[in-house]
Enzyme design. Structure first.
Site, PDB file in Angstrom:
ATOM      1  N   HIS A 156       0.823  -1.218   0.000  1.00 51.14           N
ATOM      2  CA  HIS A 156       0.000   0.000   0.000  1.00 51.14           C
ATOM      3  C   HIS A 156       0.854   1.265   0.000  1.00 51.14           C
ATOM      4  CE1 HIS A 156      -3.572  -2.373   0.892  1.00 51.14           C
ATOM      5  NE2 HIS A 156      -2.965  -2.906   1.941  1.00 51.14           N
TER       6      HIS A 156
HETATM    7  C1  BDR Z   1      -3.140   1.431   5.082  1.00 54.72           C
HETATM    8  O1  BDR Z   1      -3.479   1.193   6.436  1.00 54.72           O
HETATM    9  C2  BDR Z   1      -2.333   0.960   7.221  1.00 54.72           C
HETATM   10  O2  BDR Z   1      -2.510  -0.171   8.014  1.00 54.72           O
HETATM   11  C3  BDR Z   1      -1.196   0.770   6.254  1.00 54.72           C
HETATM   12  O3  BDR Z   1       0.011   1.261   6.784  1.00 54.72           O
HETATM   13  C4  BDR Z   1      -1.631   1.529   5.033  1.00 54.72           C
HETATM   14  O4  BDR Z   1      -1.236   2.875   5.127  1.00 54.72           O
HETATM   15  C5  BDR Z   1      -3.729   0.365   4.193  1.00 54.72           C
HETATM   16  O5  BDR Z   1      -5.140   0.388   4.250  1.00 54.72           O
END
Ligand code: BDR
Ligand code: CA
Length: 303
Positions: A240
């Site tokens: 992500h």
């Molecule tokens: C996002 O949520 C967090 O847990 C991760 O770091 C990322 O930024 C993904 O949905």
């Protein structure tokens, strides 16, 4: 070199994003700002400093928000990022310390000092950015670009069927940023869920025989195990936060569409990022990604 402020809630994939950004010569990371999110602010700040030490890099770190704009904080996602928010790898305290200036004031002063130059990459809840634009609305027209990891515009969420983690953690902040006039590119689950880091790659990191290779492999292994419980048989984890960094390094990794976006703030669909076509917009939503090209680029740069 693009001057970049990286806003993080470190977090395992935030740590991967920090390493990717710092090892990419296209970017000049001038500051890291921290936010609560994957853990309490003390943890996300400590983890950010620890990652810098692992990478043997020195970048100023500015402490940001410890809670959402206007609602109580939710339980932290220890099942995804570990008890320490770093895959249970934060075994010591960092030697380096954060700056005394806060994240919000740092963002405002840097953007005003260098109008139309600064790119902000925000990969946690958008609380710091919302507070900055509320305190100094003028910065909306002075930032070069804001690239956020957050939202699930045309796909289902990862916390509820409607909401993605960064947006649901502070929906008012996300809505504030989207309506602020900031030129925002949304790197949401629409594209990040297509970027799969296969489990097998961790063996390559360990084979480097370095402390940092082992540290990152152990940390990411925790994240991959969490992924396996949500998506049995997936065989890896999504990148992500690194993809938000990737989009700044090479805009060609994604295709974007112009949309206005608002956040649902009440009821079952709270945290939903809704695209609509009316009116002017400076928001671009990433809808397609060259996943394989991005993955190879990320892997070549990480260490
Ligand atoms: C996002 O949520 C967090 O847990 C991760 O770091 C990322 O930024 C993904 O949905
Ligand atoms: Ca994050």
């Amino acid at each position: 070199m693009k001057p970049v402020i990286l806003d993080v809630d470190t977090g395992i994939d935030d740590a991967l994003a920090i390493a990717y950004a710092l090892n990419s010569p296209e970017l000049e990371v001038i500051g890291l700002t921290t936010c609560f999110g994957n853990g309490p602010i003390d943890y996300t700040t400590r983890n950010t400093l620890l990652i810098l030490e692992q990478l043997e890099r020195s970048v100023p770190v500015y402490i940001g928000a410890d809670k959402p704009l206007s609602r109580p904080a939710k339980k932290f996602p220890t099942h995804v990022h570990g008890e320490d928010s770093l895959g249970n790898k934060a075994e010591k305290d960092p030697v380096m310390e954060a700056e005394s200036v806060g994240a919000v004031d740092y963002i405002i002063s840097e953007v005003k000092k260098r109008p139309h130059e600064i790119t902000i990459i925000a990969v946690g809840p958008l609380t710091n950015l919302a507070l900055a634009v509320q305190k100094e609305p003028e910065i909306a027209s002075l930032v070069k670009e804001v690239v956020i990891m957050g939202g699930a515009v045309f796909v289902r969420g990862n916390v509820t069927p409607y909401s993605e983690a960064n947006v649901i953690t502070d929906p008012e902040a996300a809505d504030c940023v989207f309506s602020s006039g900031l030129p925002v590119t949304i790197v949401g689950l629409d594209v990040t869920m297509q970027t799969l880091l296969p489990n097998s790659k961790l063996a390559d990191w360990r084979a480097l025989g370095t402390d940092v290779g082992h540290f990152f492999a152990d940390m990411t292994s925790f994240y991959m195990q969490a992924y396996e419980t949500f998506h049995p048989g997936i065989g890896g984890c999504a990148l992500h936060d690194p993809l938000a960094v990737g989009v700044v390094i090479d805009p060609g990794f994604v295709k974007r569409e112009k949309w206005n976006v608002k956040v649902i703030l009440e009821g079952e669909e709270t945290g939903r990022t809704v695209a609509y076509a009316e009116g002017e917009t400076k928001i671009q939503v990433c809808t397609q990604v060259e996943a394989e090209t991005f993955l190879n680029h990320f892997l070549n740069r990480l260490f």
